[in-house]
Scaffold this active site. Structure first.
Site, mmCIF file in Angstrom:
data_model
loop_
_atom_site.group_PDB
_atom_site.id
_atom_site.type_symbol
_atom_site.label_atom_id
_atom_site.label_comp_id
_atom_site.label_asym_id
_atom_site.label_seq_id
_atom_site.Cartn_x
_atom_site.Cartn_y
_atom_site.Cartn_z
ATOM 1 N N TRP B 322 0.842 -1.212 0.000
ATOM 2 C CA TRP B 322 0.000 0.000 0.000
ATOM 3 C C TRP B 322 0.873 1.257 0.000
ATOM 4 O O TRP B 322 0.515 2.264 -0.605
ATOM 5 C CB TRP B 322 -0.908 -0.011 1.240
ATOM 6 C CG TRP B 322 -1.788 1.201 1.347
ATOM 7 C CD1 TRP B 322 -3.019 1.383 0.784
ATOM 8 C CD2 TRP B 322 -1.499 2.409 2.061
ATOM 9 N NE1 TRP B 322 -3.514 2.620 1.098
ATOM 10 C CE2 TRP B 322 -2.597 3.284 1.885
ATOM 11 C CE3 TRP B 322 -0.429 2.848 2.838
ATOM 12 C CZ2 TRP B 322 -2.654 4.554 2.445
ATOM 13 C CZ3 TRP B 322 -0.477 4.119 3.390
ATOM 14 C CH2 TRP B 322 -1.583 4.946 3.192
ATOM 15 N N HIS B 323 2.027 1.159 0.651
ATOM 16 C CA HIS B 323 2.884 2.354 0.738
ATOM 17 C C HIS B 323 3.542 2.708 -0.581
ATOM 18 O O HIS B 323 3.942 3.857 -0.791
ATOM 19 C CB HIS B 323 3.963 2.162 1.814
ATOM 20 C CG HIS B 323 3.436 2.380 3.195
ATOM 21 N ND1 HIS B 323 2.833 1.392 3.926
ATOM 22 C CD2 HIS B 323 3.414 3.481 3.987
ATOM 23 C CE1 HIS B 323 2.459 1.861 5.100
ATOM 24 N NE2 HIS B 323 2.801 3.135 5.168
ATOM 25 N N GLY B 324 3.697 1.747 -1.469
ATOM 26 C CA GLY B 324 4.313 2.064 -2.749
ATOM 27 C C GLY B 324 4.462 0.835 -3.616
ATOM 28 O O GLY B 324 4.575 -0.290 -3.111
#
Lengths: 384, 475
Positions: B322-324
């Site tokens: 989700w962060h990248g």
């Protein structure tokens, strides 16, 4: 701790007061707006085009930031805080504050001094080939080609750099190039480093401005003497620039370019020697000129053309930059024609102008801080 | 538009607040929705269509799910609705990553690669798609009533304070406030205080740390000594904390100014004594979202130990992803998941019997090492960086010299950063000294002026960001 409503009322009132005061000041100009010498065109208000809105916000925000009413004042304030509280540059990537308030150009110019930037073997070969090509063109036209590099302030006064500046390599890229030219080419290189360092040892006067990256008139005069002395090998009739023919009168200025960049020019002073001839100058300005490039900021300096009527001396053609400015006067007295081209820091050969001028001597000057401009593809961070 | 921008502070926010104070309450939601859409459009006008599409999609699916009495059919519609939300996220955020992996595979097979399309990541897409999913699941679970008013649902999804960088507000936390909320001096003042604290964290601390962290993490690993590599870890840990928590503070403060109570997102994560506790203090809204909508949906810890472990690993891999869209983030998630599992076993038992100092040291070491993975451009860079941390290599020709970055401004920021990353200041200082002077009107005025000074200092820093002088004139 639950805070009382009064506390929040005070905070809200103060915030409202600041915002209100900002807008009142913007329209009624209650506070004086200090000047900033930023030397760039501020962002213009973008046109609102409803058919293509995507670029509008970014452009408008740039405009808003550049024209924020308190901008100049706050930038000045930040500069003052940095300078007076911590003796620290507000623009560490541009200007370095050294010992005793000496200012140095940082960024890529510092990388050149520290040896962080190095020419590759291929770079050195390519630069040498290009200089050899220019030399061949000049000699084909019956003239002689010379190359010189005015040193950076860092190279002459390293003792004033902050202790945090460390050398990465023993040799700078300039020294790499000089060694390479000496070993693999026949380019006539006029060394200005040794005579300027020697002059530094011989005099109590400063040779560079404290608040600028340039050398001053004393160093420029020494450089002119050195250049002419070197040219005498091939043109003995040129004579010498005699120290006794000139004097240096001192004038006090506000802080110069690097101080202006830091926004502290009024707080810093510069005592500058001004080269003053003690005889009547023979070389007069000629009306001959060429159109300056549209983006060149110093249009009147693009071409300086001096002539001495009925002189039997050779003619000089110098592709120069600002470092040559103070050399023009003493040099011009020794040539029938002396033509100085400030080619927008491109350091190109400028063949068409050279062909029209048909000089006897071609001198290419490249300041050490811009040595990377001799590369065909300089690194992306190599900037001025 | 960023909260930490002059145009936001001196034009957008004052106009927005002034209008809220002047307009009748019934207009507030509409005005805030309009402002939110303008705020979003400022970062990419064309991509506003995606935000509006997300609002319409979730509104329609919410009504559809609520209209279906039968649980089984509603579940199918829920899955369909979640799928559409995820398609938006997958397309804009992960399509390039998946195509790059595909090309890597094709290259191995000697097949011509697929041309990579030009996709620009819309701002906040990870946040507003998660909020949309939260709404659909809450409606399906009947945790909350369906929202029949499009403007209210639109405001929930697009509410600008938390639109770009969170906190991720679950629908049931905000549903009541979309109907009614208070806007008064107390809320504006409290919100303003929180906002200025957040702005100061971002502008005065995080931005200063970013200069040094960027210099270190953008250098070639061969040029890093072990001490500079560790400094990079420390400074990046502070940068990401003050940047992210500063933004959350600003979001919470802005929400409060408009009458919303947005849940807390950070609670001094670096004082945690285990990775498990860290995730109860770091990006709390994301942890809660994954717990409520993924971990519990997978069965949580109700199944066997292996099932619980599987669920935890899935959650942390997804958290990382989700962060990248990069392997570094996936590995970062796996790294955290691995320690979460280990802490449920012998490591956890060992930690509970260890001294507090050892527990804190363990947490800081694990989190610090994990930030290397998070910040690195690639896995190979991260591995090289880890080697520098243990003193292997780093003898390159060009050693990074960061002395020019370690100026007084940075040193002061570092001092404040270290102090403010532990609750010493907020609890002991504020509760002690602050309470003593807080009761006094002089203390209150002083505190107000201090906050105002911080606001003006931030303005000075932001104004200074646009200062770009040249040696020679450039017109």
């Amino acid at each position: 701790m639950p805070k009382s409503v009064t506390y929040h009322q005070i905070l809200t009132c103060l915030f409202v007061a600041v915002i209100l005061f900002y807008w009142i000041d913007r329209y009624y100009g209650l506070l004086k707006v200090p000047e900033l010498q930023e030397r760039r065109k501020l962002a213009q208000k973008p046109a609102f085009d409803p058919s293509f809105l995507d670029p509008f916000p970014k452009k408008y925000e740039s405009y808003y930031n550049d024209h924020f009413h308190w901008r100049n004042g706050l930038i000045r304030l930040k500069n003052y805080i940095n300078y007076y509280t911590f003796r620290q540059s507000n623009l560490p990537e541009e200007v370095l504050i050294g010992k005793e308030d000496w200012l140095f150009k940082s960024g890529f110019q510092l990388d050149i001094y520290t040896g962080k930037f190095q020419f590759s073997a291929r770079d050195l070969e390519a630069i040498t080939e290009e200089l050899e090509r220019r030399k061949a063109l000049v000699e084909a036209a019956g003239a002689k080609y010379y190359f010189c590099i005015p040193p950076q302030k860092h190279s002459i006064y390293p003792e004033y750099l902050p202790n945090t500046v460390q050398r990465f390599n023993e040799k700078t890229c300039t020294e790499q190039l000089i060694d390479h030219l000496s070993e693999y080419s026949n380019i006539d290189y006029i060394d200005l480093f040794a005579p300027i360092r020697q002059r530094k040892q011989q005099t109590d006067s400063l040779l560079y401005y404290v608040t600028d990256h340039h050398w001053n008139d004393i160093a420029a005069f020494s450089a002119a003497q050195e250049v002419l002395g070197y040219l005498q090998k091939d043109f003995p009739q040129l004579g010498q620039i005699k120290a006794g023919d000139y004097a240096f009168n001192y004038t006090e200025y506000a802080g110069m370019t690097l101080a202006q960049m830091l926004g502290i020019e009024k707080e810093m002073k510069e005592r500058a020697p001004i080269l003053t001839p003690l005889f009547e100058l023979q070389a007069k300005d000629s009306i001959r000129s060429y159109p300056a490039p549209h983006d060149f900021p110093f249009k009147s300096d693009y071409v300086v053309d001096k002539r001495i009527v009925e002189s039997g001396m050779p003619s000089l053609f110098m592709v120069r930059e600002s470092f040559a400015t103070a050399t023009i006067q003493p040099l011009s007295e020794h040539f029938s024609r002396s033509f100085y081209l400030f080619d927008n820091w491109k350091h190109q050969f400028n063949a068409s102008i050279f062909e029209q001028e048909q000089p006897d001597i071609y001198v290419q000057m490249v300041w050490e801080g811009l040595i990377f401009s001799l590369m065909e593809n300089p690194p992306s961070d190599a900037k001025w | 538009m960023l909260f930490s921008s002059l145009i936001f502070l001196y034009s957008f926010l004052p106009i927005l607040l002034l209008a809220l104070l002047v307009l009748p309450k019934t207009w507030h939601n509409g005005w805030l929705l309009l402002a939110s859409l303008i705020f979003y459009a400022w970062g990419g006008v064309s991509y506003t269509a995606i935000l509006i599409l997300s609002i319409l999609l979730n509104y329609g699916f919410g009504r559809w799910i609520a209209a279906l009495g039968e649980k089984k059919r509603a579940r199918s519609i829920l899955i369909f609705g979640i799928g559409l939300n995820l398609i938006i996220l997958l397309f804009f955020k992960y399509a390039l990553f998946f195509l790059s992996q595909l090309n890597f595979g094709l290259k191995g097979l000697g097949v011509a690669p697929v041309a990579l399309p030009k996709i620009v990541l819309p701002l906040g897409v990870s946040f507003f798609t998660f909020q949309g999913i939260s709404y659909l699941v809450d409606v399906y679970r009947k945790t909350t009533a369906v929202q029949k008013r499009l403007d209210r649902l639109g405001l929930y999804i697009a509410l600008f304070p938390q639109l770009i960088a969170g906190p991720i507000v679950r629908y049931h936390d905000l549903a009541g406030q979309l109907r009614t909320r208070n806007l008064g001096w107390g809320n504006i003042g409290q919100g303003l205080e929180r906002f200025i604290i957040g702005l100061s964290k971002k502008v005065l601390l995080a931005n200063n740390f970013a200069i040094v962290a960027d210099a270190i993490f953008s250098a070639q690993p061969e040029g890093l000594s072990w001490s500079i590599a560790w400094l990079g870890v420390l400074v990046y840990a502070l940068q990401i904390y003050f940047d992210f928590s500063g933004y959350s503070d600003m979001a919470i403060g802005l929400g409060r100014m408009f009458g919303f109570v947005i849940p807390e997102n950070f609670n001094y994560p670096y004082i945690a004594k285990s990775v498990r506790e860290f995730w109860r203090r770091w990006h709390i809204s994301l942890s809660q979202w994954f717990r409520d909508y993924v971990y519990i949906s997978l069965g949580g810890s109700r199944g066997s130990r292996n099932q619980t472990y599987r669920n935890l690993i899935v959650v942390f891999l997804l958290t990382g992803f989700w962060h990248g869209a990069s392997w570094t983030f996936i590995c970062w998630g796996a790294f955290h998941g691995m320690f979460m599992l280990a802490e449920r076993g012998r490591l956890g038992q060992w930690l509970t019997t260890s001294s507090q100092l050892l527990q804190h040291s363990y947490l800081l070491l694990v989190i610090g090492l994990s930030w290397v993975m998070f910040r690195a451009e690639s896995l190979s860079y991260a591995i090289d960086y880890y080697l520098r941390l243990i003193g292997v290599g780093g003898q390159g020709e060009f050693q990074l010299n960061i002395s020019s970055f370690l100026d007084w401004e940075f040193r002061i920021a570092l001092l404040f950063g270290l102090v403010f990353s532990i609750p010493l200041t907020s609890q002991r200082f504020s509760a002690g000294v602050g309470e003593m002077v807080g009761r006094l009107s002089v203390g209150q005025v002083g505190r107000s002026f201090l906050l105002l000074l911080l606001f003006l200092w931030c303005t000075m820093e932001l104004a200074n960001d646009s200062y770009n002088p040249f040696i020679y004139f450039r017109f």
